[in-house]
Design a protein around this motif. Sequence first.
Motif, PDB file in Angstrom:
ATOM      1  N   ILE A 152      43.452  38.338  44.758  1.00 27.75           N
ATOM      2  CA  ILE A 152      42.234  37.595  44.441  1.00 27.75           C
ATOM      3  C   ILE A 152      42.048  37.509  42.929  1.00 27.75           C
ATOM      4  CG2 ILE A 152      39.711  37.618  44.595  1.00 27.75           C
ATOM      5  CD1 ILE A 152      40.034  38.878  47.385  1.00 27.75           C
ATOM      6  N   ALA A 153      42.260  38.625  42.232  1.00 23.42           N
ATOM      7  CA  ALA A 153      42.085  38.636  40.777  1.00 23.42           C
ATOM      8  C   ALA A 153      43.020  37.642  40.098  1.00 23.42           C
ATOM      9  CB  ALA A 153      42.323  40.043  40.232  1.00 23.42           C
ATOM     10  N   ALA A 154      44.268  37.606  40.525  1.00 26.12           N
ATOM     11  CA  ALA A 154      45.233  36.671  39.935  1.00 26.12           C
ATOM     12  C   ALA A 154      44.816  35.225  40.198  1.00 26.12           C
ATOM     13  CB  ALA A 154      46.628  36.934  40.503  1.00 26.12           C
ATOM     14  N   ALA A 155      44.350  34.950  41.410  1.00 27.65           N
ATOM     15  CA  ALA A 155      43.928  33.591  41.750  1.00 27.65           C
ATOM     16  C   ALA A 155      42.683  33.179  40.978  1.00 27.65           C
ATOM     17  CB  ALA A 155      43.665  33.493  43.255  1.00 27.65           C
ATOM     18  N   LEU A 156      41.760  34.119  40.769  1.00 30.37           N
ATOM     19  CA  LEU A 156      40.527  33.795  40.048  1.00 30.37           C
ATOM     20  C   LEU A 156      40.812  33.506  38.574  1.00 30.37           C
ATOM     21  CD1 LEU A 156      37.842  36.218  41.534  1.00 30.37           C
ATOM     22  CD2 LEU A 156      38.547  33.929  42.275  1.00 30.37           C
ATOM     23  N   SER A 194      33.492  30.772  27.526  1.00 27.67           N
ATOM     24  CA  SER A 194      32.965  32.132  27.614  1.00 27.67           C
ATOM     25  C   SER A 194      33.121  32.683  29.023  1.00 27.67           C
ATOM     26  CB  SER A 194      31.493  32.166  27.211  1.00 27.67           C
ATOM     27  OG  SER A 194      31.338  31.881  25.842  1.00 27.67           O
ATOM     28  N   CYS A 195      32.825  31.862  30.016  1.00 29.24           N
ATOM     29  CA  CYS A 195      32.946  32.314  31.405  1.00 29.24           C
ATOM     30  C   CYS A 195      34.399  32.591  31.769  1.00 29.24           C
ATOM     31  CB  CYS A 195      32.335  31.281  32.350  1.00 29.24           C
ATOM     32  SG  CYS A 195      30.532  31.225  32.276  1.00 29.24           S
ATOM     33  N   GLN A 196      35.291  31.740  31.284  1.00 31.75           N
ATOM     34  CA  GLN A 196      36.712  31.973  31.540  1.00 31.75           C
ATOM     35  C   GLN A 196      37.163  33.293  30.923  1.00 31.75           C
ATOM     36  OE1 GLN A 196      39.309  31.361  28.900  1.00 31.75           O
ATOM     37  NE2 GLN A 196      41.153  31.115  30.126  1.00 31.75           N
ATOM     38  N   VAL A 197      36.723  33.557  29.713  1.00 31.93           N
ATOM     39  CA  VAL A 197      37.066  34.802  29.029  1.00 31.93           C
ATOM     40  C   VAL A 197      36.538  36.006  29.810  1.00 31.93           C
ATOM     41  CG1 VAL A 197      36.566  36.199  26.972  1.00 31.93           C
ATOM     42  CG2 VAL A 197      37.261  33.812  26.722  1.00 31.93           C
ATOM     43  N   MET A 198      35.296  35.943  30.261  1.00 32.59           N
ATOM     44  CA  MET A 198      34.693  37.063  30.986  1.00 32.59           C
ATOM     45  C   MET A 198      35.380  37.299  32.322  1.00 32.59           C
ATOM     46  SD  MET A 198      30.612  36.785  30.109  1.00 32.59           S
ATOM     47  CE  MET A 198      30.383  35.060  30.564  1.00 32.59           C
ATOM     48  N   ILE A 199      35.685  36.238  33.037  1.00 35.21           N
ATOM     49  CA  ILE A 199      36.354  36.370  34.330  1.00 35.21           C
ATOM     50  C   ILE A 199      37.742  36.966  34.149  1.00 35.21           C
ATOM     51  CG2 ILE A 199      37.378  35.039  36.231  1.00 35.21           C
ATOM     52  CD1 ILE A 199      34.849  33.182  35.919  1.00 35.21           C
ATOM     53  N   HIS A 200      38.455  36.511  33.135  1.00 37.26           N
ATOM     54  CA  HIS A 200      39.786  37.065  32.865  1.00 37.26           C
ATOM     55  C   HIS A 200      39.697  38.547  32.534  1.00 37.26           C
ATOM     56  CE1 HIS A 200      42.765  33.568  32.273  1.00 37.26           C
ATOM     57  NE2 HIS A 200      41.771  33.142  33.034  1.00 37.26           N
ATOM     58  N   ALA A 201      38.687  38.944  31.771  1.00 42.65           N
ATOM     59  CA  ALA A 201      38.536  40.354  31.384  1.00 42.65           C
ATOM     60  C   ALA A 201      38.347  41.241  32.608  1.00 42.65           C
ATOM     61  CB  ALA A 201      37.359  40.503  30.427  1.00 42.65           C
ATOM     62  N   VAL A 202      37.490  40.826  33.528  1.00 44.17           N
ATOM     63  CA  VAL A 202      37.233  41.612  34.733  1.00 44.17           C
ATOM     64  C   VAL A 202      38.477  41.633  35.619  1.00 44.17           C
ATOM     65  CG1 VAL A 202      35.896  41.732  36.863  1.00 44.17           C
ATOM     66  CG2 VAL A 202      34.756  41.219  34.701  1.00 44.17           C
ATOM     67  N   CYS A 203      39.100  40.494  35.797  1.00 40.81           N
ATOM     68  CA  CYS A 203      40.288  40.409  36.662  1.00 40.81           C
ATOM     69  C   CYS A 203      41.455  41.222  36.093  1.00 40.81           C
ATOM     70  CB  CYS A 203      40.700  38.950  36.851  1.00 40.81           C
ATOM     71  SG  CYS A 203      39.559  37.989  37.876  1.00 40.81           S
ATOM     72  N   ASP A 204      41.581  41.246  34.777  1.00 39.17           N
ATOM     73  CA  ASP A 204      42.644  42.040  34.163  1.00 39.17           C
ATOM     74  C   ASP A 204      42.450  43.534  34.446  1.00 39.17           C
ATOM     75  OD1 ASP A 204      44.081  39.917  33.156  1.00 39.17           O
ATOM     76  OD2 ASP A 204      43.143  39.980  31.169  1.00 39.17           O
ATOM     77  N   LEU A 205      41.194  43.976  34.464  1.00 37.82           N
ATOM     78  CA  LEU A 205      40.916  45.375  34.819  1.00 37.82           C
ATOM     79  C   LEU A 205      41.331  45.667  36.263  1.00 37.82           C
ATOM     80  CD1 LEU A 205      37.486  46.576  33.358  1.00 37.82           C
ATOM     81  CD2 LEU A 205      39.769  47.432  32.857  1.00 37.82           C
ATOM     82  N   VAL A 206      41.014  44.728  37.150  1.00 35.21           N
ATOM     83  CA  VAL A 206      41.387  44.893  38.565  1.00 35.21           C
ATOM     84  C   VAL A 206      42.912  44.948  38.691  1.00 35.21           C
ATOM     85  CG1 VAL A 206      41.362  43.809  40.848  1.00 35.21           C
ATOM     86  CG2 VAL A 206      39.300  43.770  39.420  1.00 35.21           C
ATOM     87  N   LEU A 207      43.601  44.061  37.987  1.00 31.03           N
ATOM     88  CA  LEU A 207      45.061  44.008  38.071  1.00 31.03           C
ATOM     89  C   LEU A 207      45.721  45.249  37.465  1.00 31.03           C
ATOM     90  CD1 LEU A 207      45.579  40.245  37.188  1.00 31.03           C
ATOM     91  CD2 LEU A 207      46.070  41.332  39.380  1.00 31.03           C
ATOM     92  N   ALA A 208      45.038  45.852  36.487  1.00 32.85           N
ATOM     93  CA  ALA A 208      45.576  47.059  35.851  1.00 32.85           C
ATOM     94  C   ALA A 208      45.395  48.290  36.723  1.00 32.85           C
ATOM     95  CB  ALA A 208      44.911  47.273  34.496  1.00 32.85           C
ATOM     96  N   GLY A 209      44.578  48.129  37.781  1.00 34.89           N
ATOM     97  CA  GLY A 209      44.341  49.234  38.697  1.00 34.89           C
ATOM     98  C   GLY A 209      43.343  50.225  38.163  1.00 34.89           C
TER      99      GLY A 209
END
Length: 209
Positions: A152-156, A194-209
């Motif tokens: 989901i994180a990668a798709a978002l 800004s929204c793209q940046v914020m979404i990427h930041a959260v998703c990167d945390l999820v992907l990093a485990g």
Amino acid sequence: MDTNSINRYASAIREAIVAHEADIECLDREIGDGDHYINMKRGCEAIAGLANELNGLDASDALNKIGMKLLSTIGGASGPLFASFFMAMGKSLKTSEAISINHLAAAFDAGVQAIMQRGKAQTGEKTMLDVLVPVAQTFKHMAEQGHTRPEIAAALKKTASEGLESTRNMLATKGRAAGLGERAIGHLDAGAKSCQVMIHAVCDLVLAG
């Protein structure tokens, strides 16, 4: 999701917004009011300053507290919009004891709907909603289909980037950009960035485990 996670996400978002200062400010100078980055940074710092107060709260109350803080902190149109987002998310999670990925997807969608209602806006108007709405739709669909959090994180991340790029050739109907008419075509929207940046930041945390 607990307050520890919320604080981690908030910290990552703050760092990402600061790292993209030049990009966001450039876009806002081109077709915006010129104060978007300042307001975003102020909001991120306000949330970071709440870290200790959020400890011990459930996710619903923490998100509502963030919304209230943003309402009194961020200037311009962004404050009420982002405040509405977090408060609607908090309300959506109020009855959820064990928060699942489906609950989070529904809460995110509720937050986006609150922005639409508060701003009287929709997709296709060259705003943050051109990122947030497709992300919310993808989130709900993939959660319902049982995809994993990394999937989901990668798709978002992909959806958010596509949503941002979609604003480039749109006519703007909101804010200062609306007065530029066709001159705004060819420029990305700063709020969408800004929204793209914020979404990427959260998703990167999820992907990093």
